[in-house]
Structure formats: structure tokens, C-alpha cells
Design an enzyme around this catalytic site. Sequence first.
Site, PDB file in Angstrom:
ATOM      1  N   ARG A 190     -14.164  -7.748  -5.583  1.00  0.00           N
ATOM      2  CA  ARG A 190     -14.415  -7.163  -4.259  1.00  0.00           C
ATOM      3  C   ARG A 190     -15.883  -6.859  -4.037  1.00  0.00           C
ATOM      4  NH1 ARG A 190     -14.589  -5.760  -0.171  1.00  0.00           N
ATOM      5  NH2 ARG A 190     -13.439  -4.021   0.695  1.00  0.00           N
ATOM      6  N   ARG A 202      -7.098  -2.079  -5.814  1.00  0.00           N
ATOM      7  CA  ARG A 202      -8.281  -1.354  -6.295  1.00  0.00           C
ATOM      8  C   ARG A 202      -8.135  -0.613  -7.605  1.00  0.00           C
ATOM      9  NH1 ARG A 202      -8.773   1.427  -0.775  1.00  0.00           N
ATOM     10  NH2 ARG A 202      -6.589   0.827  -0.982  1.00  0.00           N
ATOM     11  N   ARG A 212       1.527  -2.994  -4.195  1.00  0.00           N
ATOM     12  CA  ARG A 212       0.066  -2.975  -4.310  1.00  0.00           C
ATOM     13  C   ARG A 212      -0.384  -3.219  -5.744  1.00  0.00           C
ATOM     14  NH1 ARG A 212      -2.871  -0.407   0.191  1.00  0.00           N
ATOM     15  NH2 ARG A 212      -1.625  -1.058   1.970  1.00  0.00           N
ATOM     16  N   ASP A 235      -2.295  -9.094   3.940  1.00  0.00           N
ATOM     17  CA  ASP A 235      -2.067  -7.779   4.524  1.00  0.00           C
ATOM     18  C   ASP A 235      -1.108  -7.920   5.688  1.00  0.00           C
ATOM     19  OD1 ASP A 235      -3.227  -4.891   4.283  1.00  0.00           O
ATOM     20  OD2 ASP A 235      -2.957  -5.281   6.420  1.00  0.00           O
ATOM     21  N   TYR A 289       0.919   0.271  14.488  1.00  0.00           N
ATOM     22  CA  TYR A 289      -0.522   0.005  14.355  1.00  0.00           C
ATOM     23  C   TYR A 289      -1.121  -0.376  15.705  1.00  0.00           C
ATOM     24  CZ  TYR A 289      -1.020   0.673   9.396  1.00  0.00           C
ATOM     25  OH  TYR A 289      -1.087   1.262   8.162  1.00  0.00           O
TER      26      TYR A 289
END
Length: 351
Positions: free
Chosen positions: A43, A34, A30, A79, A154
Site C-alpha cells: 500500500r 491493513r 477483511r 470493495d 452509502y
Amino acid sequence: MHGPSLAPAFAFLRACRGEPIAQTPIWIMRQAGRYLPEYRALRERHSFLELCRIPELCAEVTAQPIVRFDFDAAILFQDILIPLMGMGVPIEFDPAPRLGFSIQGRGDLDRLRWEGSATATPHIRPVIHAVRERLQGRVPLIGFAGAPFTLASYLVDAASRDLARTRSFLARDPEAFARLLDLLADATIDYLRAQIGAGVDAVMLFDTQAGWLSPSEFSRTAASSAERVLRGLPRGTPAIYFALAPSVGHLEALRSVHADVHGLDYRVSLAQARAILGNAQAVQGNLDPAVLVGPGEGIVASAEAVLRENGGRPGFIFNLGHGIFPDTPVENVQLLVDTVKRYRSSAGISG
Ligand code: CP3
């Protein structure tokens, strides 16, 4: 700057192959995301899916951590759930993913289809071309996919805590669950082959939900379906398998997964992994990402402890033992990179 033909000389790729290198390569899971102010700024103007699908934006975000830090590899900004959208599952990112329907049993399996990467994930070639253009051969590019078991978790459970529904499905109808894994594995092979064809230098399979399985169930389902994917990939492109799996029993099961590199959970030690997998097995990891929100002395001490535990062996890539926390101060990442780079030179690591 190197041209793409020089790619095999990169420390990261040499480490994947277990070849001796003068320096321990570092990148972090990652690393685009963010915690970076430049990511948050972009973003504000674009949705997460726009960043994944629009070539110029994907190239910009993938390159952000490379521009800021001296990382030894870039990871494609995508992703693991995007190929599921290509299989017909509507997904929204908020930022946590919300799936439009779930798979509860064998009757739901025919809701999933894969018509090839060109149809299911048509953006993947153009984004990889744009990223390569942007990186100018400065660092190798890692492509990735979710491992079949994690994708299944998921689909069945929205990966909710402890995967009760996924594990129940598996216990109730192992044959249908195996079909689900095969279907996901075959789609993943095709998707990763498309990434390799478009020019990624290495691939990584993320199995971040696999640790909810017992070691023997992990071996029968998650590890064997990951192995099916790895066997379907062309030789010559290094493959990393990262199972977030916390025990020695899980490490033992990893012996049946023939990945060039095993990514290690932060809850196992490098020494345990080396003892079980052998010194010839390249490994990646495994600093606890939480360390990076703590004080500088702790960051330096913990990073040096990982490097010391590796003891200068070839086939080691420094990384975290799971993704970086979004609230990590950027200067702490800089300190980590500096610590790993300084250790290289002062300790005089040799092959
Ligand atoms: O920098 C990189 O590592 C490349 C990009 C990347 C993302 N997701 C971007 C992302 C990678 C490799 C992933 C993998 C991924 N995605 C995993 C496996 C690794 C892991 O961390 O466990 C999983 C389980 C997912 C599924 C997913 N996507 C979740 C659970 C979430 C939301 C939760 C969260 O982390 O906030 C996402 C969204 C997502 N994927 C974001 C990013 C940067 C945040 C989206 C935003 O900007 O709003």
C-alpha cells in the site's frame, strides 16, 4: 495442489452446502488488509484502487493471507463500493470512502445508471483470472458485492451513524426507496454473474448497515432486496448473506432470505441462530473481532466456545462476526487459525 475441477471437494464449499466434513473450515472477513505488514508494504507504493484494479496487484493482495495462514478460502480483493463508481458515482478512498454526490430523493435516482458489468466494472474479469492463476486451485475463491440496502445507505447517508437520512427517505417515500433498491439489486445481479462467469467459487452479499433497521423494516427492505439478488443468481454457486444485524428479531427475518449460508453478527449466539434458522441452515461466524486484539488465552477460550456451541454440526464455517480490526497483531490470527485446526483433530468432529 488441486486442479479447479476438484473444487467441490473443498471443506469450505462442502460446508456451504451443509455436507458433512471432517474439519471446520476457517477464513476471516477483511483477511487481506491493513493488519498484514505485507499489505501495508504494498500500500505504500500503490493506491487502494490500484490494488483493486490491476490484475497482478489484486492477485498478490488476495493471496497474501493464504500464503501466510492456513485459511480455507480466499476472498477477492475489491470493495463493495466499486460497482457504484461504475454507476456514475465518483468515489475516493481516504481510506474511508468519500462519495462525489448523494441520493436524497426520487429526483436523484436517474443520476445512477448501470450499463452492464463489461462497461461498468471492466476490470473484474481480468482480476479474477489473475487471482485464480495465482491461487493455483489451492483454495476456493469467494466473490462478493454489497447488498442493495447497504449500498443505498452509502448513497444516501455516506453510511453515517444510525442512517437517519436513509431511514427518513424510506419513511417519506417508500416507493422511490424501493426503486432505488431494485436498481441496485439488478446491477448487483449482473455484477455477481460476471464474477461467477469469470470463475469465483462462491459469492457473498455484505449487508453491514442493515442492523440500523427495525426487524420488520429489515424484513421489508434489506432482506427482501437481498433475496431478489439471490434469486437472480445461477444455482450451483453457493451464496452467503451476511447481515450485520444484532437481534433475534433480525434472525427471524432471515428465514425469508434463501442463502446457502447466513453470516452471523457477533452479537447473536450460534445457538439462537440455530434455534431460529434450523440446524439444516449453514451458518458462518461469529467470533467478536475485538477478541483478536486481546490476550492469547482469551482468543483460545473464545474460539473454542464458538466451536463447542456449534457442537460438530455440518454446515458451519468459522469466521469473525464482522471484519478484523486493522490493529490486530498477526500472531493472534495465527493463534486463532491454530486453535480452530487443533480443535478439528482433537475433538474428532464428525458429520
Ligand atoms: O479481505 C477482504 O475481506 C476483501 C476485501 C474487502 C474490502 N472491503 C477491502 C478494503 C471487503 C470484503 C470489503 C467490504 C466492505 N467495504 C464493506 C462490508 C464489510 C464491512 O467491513 O463492513 C464495507 C462497508 C466497505 C466500505 C469501505 N471500504 C469502508 C467503510 C472502507 C474504509 C474504512 C476502513 O475499513 O478503513 C473501505 C476501504 C477498504 N476496503 C480498505 C480495505 C482493505 C482499506 C483501504 C486501504 O488500504 O487504505
